[in-house]
Design an enzyme around this catalytic site. Structure first.
Site, PDB file in Angstrom:
ATOM      1  N   CYS A   2       0.832  -1.196   0.000  1.00 34.60           N
ATOM      2  CA  CYS A   2       0.000   0.000   0.000  1.00 34.60           C
ATOM      3  C   CYS A   2       0.871   1.252   0.000  1.00 34.60           C
ATOM      4  O   CYS A   2       2.057   1.210   0.276  1.00 34.60           O
ATOM      5  CB  CYS A   2      -0.946   0.034   1.193  1.00 34.60           C
ATOM      6  SG  CYS A   2      -1.982  -1.422   1.375  1.00 34.60           S
ATOM      7  N   ARG A  27       5.319  -0.364  -4.706  1.00 36.25           N
ATOM      8  CA  ARG A  27       5.014  -1.072  -3.468  1.00 36.25           C
ATOM      9  C   ARG A  27       3.960  -2.151  -3.672  1.00 36.25           C
ATOM     10  O   ARG A  27       3.778  -3.014  -2.823  1.00 36.25           O
ATOM     11  CB  ARG A  27       4.527  -0.081  -2.406  1.00 36.25           C
ATOM     12  CG  ARG A  27       5.582   0.918  -1.989  1.00 36.25           C
ATOM     13  CD  ARG A  27       5.000   2.010  -1.122  1.00 36.25           C
ATOM     14  NE  ARG A  27       4.603   1.507   0.182  1.00 36.25           N
ATOM     15  CZ  ARG A  27       5.410   1.424   1.232  1.00 36.25           C
ATOM     16  NH1 ARG A  27       6.659   1.802   1.125  1.00 36.25           N
ATOM     17  NH2 ARG A  27       4.978   0.979   2.387  1.00 36.25           N
ATOM     18  N   TRP A  74      -3.371  -2.523  -1.354  1.00 35.53           N
ATOM     19  CA  TRP A  74      -3.056  -3.923  -1.640  1.00 35.53           C
ATOM     20  C   TRP A  74      -3.991  -4.743  -0.757  1.00 35.53           C
ATOM     21  O   TRP A  74      -3.889  -4.718   0.466  1.00 35.53           O
ATOM     22  CB  TRP A  74      -1.594  -4.206  -1.318  1.00 35.53           C
ATOM     23  CG  TRP A  74      -1.070  -5.513  -1.798  1.00 35.53           C
ATOM     24  CD1 TRP A  74      -0.564  -5.805  -3.032  1.00 35.53           C
ATOM     25  CD2 TRP A  74      -0.938  -6.730  -1.034  1.00 35.53           C
ATOM     26  NE1 TRP A  74      -0.138  -7.116  -3.083  1.00 35.53           N
ATOM     27  CE2 TRP A  74      -0.361  -7.707  -1.884  1.00 35.53           C
ATOM     28  CE3 TRP A  74      -1.271  -7.091   0.272  1.00 35.53           C
ATOM     29  CZ2 TRP A  74      -0.099  -9.002  -1.454  1.00 35.53           C
ATOM     30  CZ3 TRP A  74      -1.007  -8.388   0.697  1.00 35.53           C
ATOM     31  CH2 TRP A  74      -0.432  -9.316  -0.168  1.00 35.53           C
ATOM     32  N   ASN A 100      -2.547   2.089   6.038  1.00 30.75           N
ATOM     33  CA  ASN A 100      -1.719   0.930   5.706  1.00 30.75           C
ATOM     34  C   ASN A 100      -1.605   0.062   6.947  1.00 30.75           C
ATOM     35  O   ASN A 100      -1.481   0.584   8.055  1.00 30.75           O
ATOM     36  CB  ASN A 100      -0.308   1.342   5.283  1.00 30.75           C
ATOM     37  CG  ASN A 100      -0.271   2.025   3.942  1.00 30.75           C
ATOM     38  OD1 ASN A 100      -1.270   2.062   3.233  1.00 30.75           O
ATOM     39  ND2 ASN A 100       0.873   2.576   3.596  1.00 30.75           N
ATOM     40  N   GLY A 101      -1.593  -1.247   6.769  1.00 33.87           N
ATOM     41  CA  GLY A 101      -1.468  -2.155   7.905  1.00 33.87           C
ATOM     42  C   GLY A 101      -2.719  -2.997   8.079  1.00 33.87           C
ATOM     43  O   GLY A 101      -3.549  -3.105   7.179  1.00 33.87           O
ATOM     44  N   GLU A 481      17.415 -18.357  -4.830  1.00 35.56           N
ATOM     45  CA  GLU A 481      17.109 -16.979  -5.224  1.00 35.56           C
ATOM     46  C   GLU A 481      16.716 -16.899  -6.696  1.00 35.56           C
ATOM     47  O   GLU A 481      15.778 -16.172  -7.061  1.00 35.56           O
ATOM     48  CB  GLU A 481      18.312 -16.071  -4.936  1.00 35.56           C
ATOM     49  CG  GLU A 481      18.163 -14.635  -5.409  1.00 35.56           C
ATOM     50  CD  GLU A 481      16.979 -13.897  -4.803  1.00 35.56           C
ATOM     51  OE1 GLU A 481      16.639 -12.816  -5.331  1.00 35.56           O
ATOM     52  OE2 GLU A 481      16.376 -14.373  -3.815  1.00 35.56           O
ATOM     53  N   LYS A 485      13.112 -15.472  -8.154  1.00 33.51           N
ATOM     54  CA  LYS A 485      12.994 -14.397  -9.148  1.00 33.51           C
ATOM     55  C   LYS A 485      12.078 -14.823 -10.293  1.00 33.51           C
ATOM     56  O   LYS A 485      11.242 -14.049 -10.755  1.00 33.51           O
ATOM     57  CB  LYS A 485      14.372 -14.025  -9.713  1.00 33.51           C
ATOM     58  CG  LYS A 485      15.245 -13.226  -8.814  1.00 33.51           C
ATOM     59  CD  LYS A 485      14.828 -11.784  -8.683  1.00 33.51           C
ATOM     60  CE  LYS A 485      14.251 -11.358  -7.392  1.00 33.51           C
ATOM     61  NZ  LYS A 485      14.373 -11.921  -6.160  1.00 33.51           N
ATOM     62  N   GLU A 488       8.428 -14.910  -9.119  1.00 38.48           N
ATOM     63  CA  GLU A 488       7.886 -13.586  -8.822  1.00 38.48           C
ATOM     64  C   GLU A 488       7.405 -12.848 -10.064  1.00 38.48           C
ATOM     65  O   GLU A 488       6.328 -12.246 -10.049  1.00 38.48           O
ATOM     66  CB  GLU A 488       8.958 -12.721  -8.132  1.00 38.48           C
ATOM     67  CG  GLU A 488       9.218 -13.064  -6.686  1.00 38.48           C
ATOM     68  CD  GLU A 488      10.300 -12.188  -6.095  1.00 38.48           C
ATOM     69  OE1 GLU A 488      10.099 -11.673  -4.985  1.00 38.48           O
ATOM     70  OE2 GLU A 488      11.357 -12.004  -6.733  1.00 38.48           O
ATOM     71  N   HIS A 504      16.340 -38.638  -3.961  1.00 40.40           N
ATOM     72  CA  HIS A 504      15.440 -38.832  -2.820  1.00 40.40           C
ATOM     73  C   HIS A 504      14.031 -38.355  -3.115  1.00 40.40           C
ATOM     74  O   HIS A 504      13.314 -37.938  -2.204  1.00 40.40           O
ATOM     75  CB  HIS A 504      16.015 -38.131  -1.589  1.00 40.40           C
ATOM     76  CG  HIS A 504      17.343 -38.673  -1.175  1.00 40.40           C
ATOM     77  ND1 HIS A 504      17.485 -39.803  -0.409  1.00 40.40           N
ATOM     78  CD2 HIS A 504      18.607 -38.261  -1.472  1.00 40.40           C
ATOM     79  CE1 HIS A 504      18.762 -40.057  -0.224  1.00 40.40           C
ATOM     80  NE2 HIS A 504      19.472 -39.136  -0.862  1.00 40.40           N
ATOM     81  N   LYS A 603       6.316  -4.485  -2.575  1.00 45.05           N
ATOM     82  CA  LYS A 603       7.750  -4.295  -2.377  1.00 45.05           C
ATOM     83  C   LYS A 603       8.134  -4.428  -0.908  1.00 45.05           C
ATOM     84  O   LYS A 603       9.098  -5.078  -0.559  1.00 45.05           O
ATOM     85  CB  LYS A 603       8.155  -2.911  -2.905  1.00 45.05           C
ATOM     86  CG  LYS A 603       9.640  -2.606  -2.778  1.00 45.05           C
ATOM     87  CD  LYS A 603      10.458  -3.515  -3.660  1.00 45.05           C
ATOM     88  CE  LYS A 603      11.935  -3.189  -3.613  1.00 45.05           C
ATOM     89  NZ  LYS A 603      12.715  -4.222  -4.310  1.00 45.05           N
TER      90      LYS A 603
END
Length: 608
Positions: A2, A27, A74, A100-101, A481, A485, A488, A504, A603
């Site tokens: 947000c 964000r 968001w 926000n929150g 990583e 990426k 995402e 395995h 973000k």
């Protein structure tokens, strides 16, 4: 997560709010809105979707006024919709709020307020706030907001305007970032610096439960008890151009190309040949280090992957045992901590909710906390005992790139410092690693020149639904990583596996045409890694491998290969992650994805 912008001044508020929100798009959000006081009336315009939709609405029906608040949402409570978008108002539309929150006890508050006759229109937790403020309003807006937050549990950054006091804006934060901008005859609130950087470089950094009251006469900072606070002004030194694309198609590709400079800047003055490692103002002595019996590295997402590399580096170089934990799990497993514990928290934004919670938990037990972050003045940097900044500059794309590589550099700096304190490496060994570190920016530039292999591979394989990343040792940490990426920004399902685990169970997933990305930069494990690659090739996998220059024998085993400049094996992640970032980028571009703002992602994750 947000974005909040607020304005009090002499300009038209609407374009200021829209500009600020545009700088916070990175964000992550799914709706946007503004509330502006025009002729003592509250005018609210909001809608689902991108900021362009809001701009179109405001162009059709402009709002004129010099006091207002704006928000990009968001979704957490209630689906993305016009109705659930912020700002939210009370029933008679005299009070409007952006938030926000998460208000964790919103259901109880909603029930309590409903019993008092208040009606709710949305599914959001935020809507309880304007009703609470309305309930407590007795002629003073800041007093009403102060009373309202005593009823609220959870995290918040809140901006409030009201027609009762049309020239006033009240804001408060708790566990969610909020700054105050100081202009000439104008003032701002925002979730992050880029939103107001075109208007001012002077800001106040709010701490938890600190209020700001802004009107045409000026600004007051208050505690939750109403006592006035004096703060130092923080002057932003980085250029606004750093948050612009600068001719690149996307922020992500720009930030990938900024890594050589970011790596160099993070080492500057800290890694100097012939001189001891410099840790800014951090003073962990040999005696203090000897007293530490437990080290945790705690982080989320990409920062967690940097922490895994940090574990390898600290254990190998300094011979100190390290545990790496996902921040969202750490405090719920009742970890063993005391005054002999060192916690290293890693957060690009310095506002990651779960990482902050872990930090605070550690402090309760008397542990020493060292923060690695990219944002000066962030909550993590202010609450930790020690801070090591990564000088990556602003990172706008949601998928982190240069923040990750600079976090790796910070980990190596710490590992070498600890090794020097403990005497686990000779001076010559430390100087040799430092010399290789100083070559990394130039070698990273070399990696960036070899894009053709990656572009070609992306153009032939972007349509796949699954991809697998394999590595051993440090290569496995980097594979994690690389896989993240790809997930995402391209929405391709991908997983990273320790190559030795193939037998395995994992190898059951390999069939003809399965795409496998293999990393092979660790000399001691090189032959074993090739054996694992042969196992997947035998079962029909299409393999792209990454190895050091000089190991061209890998071509006999794989379908495609890219070679990175030779460096010390322990430093390989800094270079080997770059082609993985580029690969994810080119695949996402081929698929037509929104590279900088992938769906459902934010973000800075400022809620648990």
């Amino acid at each position: 997560m947000c974005g909040i912008v607020g304005y009090v001044g002499k300009k038209e508020a609407s374009p200021v709010l829209i500009h600020g929100l545009s700088k916070l798009e990175y964000r992550g959000y799914d709706s946007a809105g503004v509330a502006i006081i025009e002729d003592n009336l509250l005018k609210v315009t909001k809608c689902k979707g991108r900021l362009a939709n809001l701009e179109a609405k405001l162009n059709e029906n402009p709002i004129h006024g010099a006091v207002g608040i704006g928000h990009t949402r968001w979704a957490t409570h209630g689906e993305p919709s016009d109705l659930n978008s912020h700002p939210h108002s009370n029933e008679d539309e005299t009070i409007s709020v952006v938030h926000n929150g998460i208000i964790e006890n919103y259901l109880q508050l909603r029930e309590w307020l409903s019993a008092k006759g208040y009606k709710f229109m949305s599914e959001t937790d935020t809507e309880v706030i304007p009703h609470l403020v309305d309930y407590y309003y007795k002629g003073n807006l800041e007093e009403a907001v102060m009373k309202a937050i005593t009823k609220m549990e959870g995290s918040y950054a809140i901006g409030v305007v009201s027609t009762h006091e049309p020239g006033k804006l009240v804001a408060v934060r708790k566990d969610s970032p909020l700054i105050v901008g100081l202009g000439k005859d104008e003032f701002f609130i925002a979730s992050d610096i880029p939103a107001i950087l075109n208007y001012t470089r002077d800001i106040y950094l709010l701490n938890d439960k600190e209020f700001v009251v802004i009107n045409e006469d000026g600004i007051k900072l208050l505690t939750e008890d109403g006592d006035e606070i004096k703060k130092d002004v923080f002057h932003v030194t980085w250029n606004a151009d750093a948050a612009e694309k600068g001719g690149y198609e996307h922020f992500m590709i720009k930030e990938i190309h900024e890594q050589p400079k970011a790596i160099k800047d993070t080492m500057t003055s800290r890694i100097v040949l012939g001189k001891p490692i410099a840790l800014d103002k951090i003073t962990i002595t040999k005696e203090q280090l000897a007293n530490i019996d437990r080290v945790y590295i705690v982080a989320c997402g990409t920062a967690y992957h940097a922490g895994i590399v940090g574990k390898y580096a600290i254990e190998k170089l300094a011979r100190i045992p390290v545990e790496v934990d996902i921040a969202s799990e750490f405090r719920y497993r009742n970890p063993i901590m005391n005054e002999k514990t060192l916690m290293i928290v890693v957060s690009q934004s310095g506002e990651t909710a779960d990482t902050l919670a872990a930090l605070r938990e550690a402090k309760k037990y008397g542990a020493r906390v060292l923060a690695i972050t990219n944002v000066v003045g962030s909550s993590v940097s202010r609450e930790a005992d020690d801070v090591l900044y990564t000088w990556a500059g602003p990172e706008i794309a949601v998928a982190s790139t240069k923040a990750y590589t600079t976090q790796l550099i910070a980990m190596y700096i710490l590992a070498l410092y600890f090794a020097d304190c403990k005497g686990t490496l000779s001076t010559d060994e430390i100087e040799s690693i430092k010399a290789e570190m100083l070559k990394l920016p130039e070698k990273c530039e070399e990696v960036l020149k070899h894009k053709e292999v990656l572009q070609k591979f992306a153009s032939k394989n972007f349509m796949h639904k699954d991809m697998f990343f394999l590595g051993r040792g440090l290569d496995y940490a980097v594979a994690m990583e690389g896989s993240l990426k790809l997930k995402e920004i391209s929405y391709i399902h991908s997983e990273a596996y320790a190559a030795g685990e193939l037998k395995h169970g994992t190898i059951a997933l390999i069939e003809k045409g399965t795409v496998v990305i293999a990393l092979a930069t660790q000399e001691e494990l090189f032959e074993k890694m090739l054996s694992n690659v042969k196992e997947v090739k035998t079962r029909g996998a299409n393999v792209l491998a990454f190895a050091f220059e000089g190991n061209e024998t890998v071509e006999k085993t794989v379908d495609s290969a890219l070679y990175i400049p030779k460096t010390a094996e322990i430093l390989a992640p800094v270079l080997s992650v770059v082609p993985l970032q580029l690969l994810a980028y080119y695949i996402a571009v081929q698929k037509g994805c929104d590279v900088d703002k992938p769906r459902n992602l934010a973000k800075s994750v400022t809620v648990e």
